[in-house]
Write an enzyme that holds these catalytic residues in place. Sequence first.
Site, PDB file in Angstrom:
ATOM      1  N   CYS B  83      34.707  33.331  38.897  1.00 12.42           N
ATOM      2  CA  CYS B  83      34.426  34.163  40.079  1.00 12.42           C
ATOM      3  C   CYS B  83      35.541  35.163  40.365  1.00 12.42           C
ATOM      4  O   CYS B  83      35.394  36.029  41.235  1.00 12.42           O
ATOM      5  CB  CYS B  83      34.173  33.285  41.284  1.00 12.42           C
ATOM      6  SG  CYS B  83      32.817  32.120  40.999  1.00 12.42           S
ATOM      7  N   HIS B 328      26.787  37.133  45.893  1.00  9.64           N
ATOM      8  CA  HIS B 328      27.857  36.708  44.979  1.00  9.64           C
ATOM      9  C   HIS B 328      27.418  36.756  43.522  1.00  9.64           C
ATOM     10  O   HIS B 328      27.232  35.724  42.881  1.00  9.64           O
ATOM     11  CB  HIS B 328      28.329  35.306  45.379  1.00  9.64           C
ATOM     12  CG  HIS B 328      29.490  34.792  44.603  1.00  9.64           C
ATOM     13  ND1 HIS B 328      30.465  35.605  44.077  1.00  9.64           N
ATOM     14  CD2 HIS B 328      29.828  33.521  44.251  1.00  9.64           C
ATOM     15  CE1 HIS B 328      31.351  34.859  43.422  1.00  9.64           C
ATOM     16  NE2 HIS B 328      30.989  33.596  43.519  1.00  9.64           N
TER      17      HIS B 328
END
Lengths: 384, 384
Positions: B83, B328
């Site tokens: 991430c 996301h």
Amino acid sequence: MSPAPAFVAGAGMIRFGKHPVDVTLERMGVGAARAALADAGADLADVDGLYMGHVFGGPVAGQRIGAQLGLDGKPVSNHENYCASGATAIREAWVALAAGLHDVVLVIGVEKMTDRIVGGVRPDPGDLDAAVGYVMAAGHGMSARRYMADHGATREQIAAVAVKNHAHSVHNPFAHYQKPISLEEVLGARPIAEPLGLLDCSPISDGAAAVLLCNRAGLRRLGLSGPVPRILAVGLVSGFVQTGLGDLNAEDVSRRAGEEAWTLSGVGPGEIDLVEMHDCFTIAEIVRLEGLGLVPRGQGGEWTAAGHTALGGQLPVNPSGGLLSRGHPVGATGTAQVCELTWQLRGTAGGRQVDGARTALAYCKGGSVNGTDGGSVSTVVMTR
Amino acid sequence: MSPAPAFVAGAGMIRFGKHPVDVTLERMGVGAARAALADAGADLADVDGLYMGHVFGGPVAGQRIGAQLGLDGKPVSNHENYCASGATAIREAWVALAAGLHDVVLVIGVEKMTDRIVGGVRPDPGDLDAAVGYVMAAGHGMSARRYMADHGATREQIAAVAVKNHAHSVHNPFAHYQKPISLEEVLGARPIAEPLGLLDCSPISDGAAAVLLCNRAGLRRLGLSGPVPRILAVGLVSGFVQTGLGDLNAEDVSRRAGEEAWTLSGVGPGEIDLVEMHDCFTIAEIVRLEGLGLVPRGQGGEWTAAGHTALGGQLPVNPSGGLLSRGHPVGATGTAQVCELTWQLRGTAGGRQVDGARTALAYCKGGSVNGTDGGSVSTVVMTR
């Protein structure tokens, strides 16, 4: 502006080959890293960060290796450019050292392939070239046919690349294969993409190779004096040649990668004493040397057959055995090439030493540069 | 030595969300890149290289996007840190600009997730934490329980993070969700890992975000004058906390990431006017702000409920909507954060503008930092 050189304080590998399932990616990476640290007389506390090159290791592979190595808290980044992944990790490390962000960094290239890849690397389902049969081996088969037709080269000349590189790696304890092969064996091997047979193709290998790189401040931290081999520059070029347009062997991307190497390093092609070349297939060594301008166009076959690119010749290529015989764990190849150049420039390469090696080049090609998806070519110029 | 700052000459995104199958990774990346170029008034010929952040795009994803963008011949490298991938790509670009290797570079973060991930991101088969049930959501659920027990925080205070971030993204045309949600909706949502429910979790999103970065020579090439937001530094820290040892919410890795941010940038935590924070789960926003030292330990719940981290509060966090509401797409999150900070520092963020924003921080966490595999935390410090 060309960033300042990076010094190769240490180089370490594990033997390339087919390793058991329990010799994991992490174990291989840790093994190579410890060998590089030991080679430099350094320890983990000296290391500011870790740059990882890999393709198939999965997310945060570098962090998994860093954790097992005990490198807690340090920056870890993962770099992927297919078969040029290890070289790309070296490029980012070189730049970080030049910018002063870090002074001593580990670069590890690693790949565990044999437990997941049977036969060849499977193309991506969305790869349009592969969907019409233009897989990697087919492209190089076409390249070989074209080369023979255009330049009057013979099948034997192309096969001689495999004979040469296998002969070299007899002297390389880290090579996947360490036995000589004959021209007859290459010519008689199972056909893969005619005219190329099995021994014209690099194998699926497991392996890891690591280098400890530093800048001038890092040399002082590590207490190194005396000559330390230097990476003058790392070039990176992308290319997208439409299949069927123009000459398959024009190697425009290699020409540009060479130009970037010469411009960034200040070294000219005439100064290169040896080359670690991305010989994923026999013919690729020939056309890429020509693309770089290191061998005259159309003469690579003759050069190989005449021994000019063998140990003792005027431009030794792949003293390590190259991808064909050292093996090709894709993410590890770029770092393994720099290990080999480091040992050659130190004069410690044993039976495969290139006499008087002073300046050297490593070349990787990642992705389908001749296809529609594109890929990258990296060049590393080193001096002692 | 801290490398010189990088200027954000242009920022561009496509809307995050669930896009149809034919809105491919390549199309999204190209769309964001063109938006960033247009924002800077630049064109492709100005660009020296491409830095790609992605996790699931497959080998040489950046080259595929570069090919469709028309960026032939330029260096392309792919950077993966789960991430934190987009932020890691920004870090490598920053260093290359500082070292003078390049003067103008594109950084693209991109991920196409909705056509391959159903439910949550599936853990790696070899992930020992996941094998015993310690998946991402479970870890954050434990974190929330521990936080409530240790600091007397309430479930409502934690849920308030989601309410706040969804309220912010009503004003963000690039956000996955652009509707306010109520505290009751968060509390009443389907349980995921108690006490956390569905609206405490960031969604699976597709998306891309790009920035055009340059050094001082690049500013001249692009003909930019007047104030241009700058990236002062990008910190990167890895961490490996053994599960079950110590305090799950001690956030040692965040503390160290903060220290690296302050040291490299010369900016102190007291100077930060707004934060783009990796709120993959509601509780994560709270404990990470505390780990960085931006909110006193144990008070993050109260701060959120009191509105201190909302637009108009003393430290606005996630004016964009954050991961919870902007969405996301993992490789795109780091570049999207820097887009948001760029617009905030220019004063062009419209209904979500933080008044008088001068200095800002973005934070990403990639991988399983609290697990045994390790992960990375990135910090980007920007000023106008």
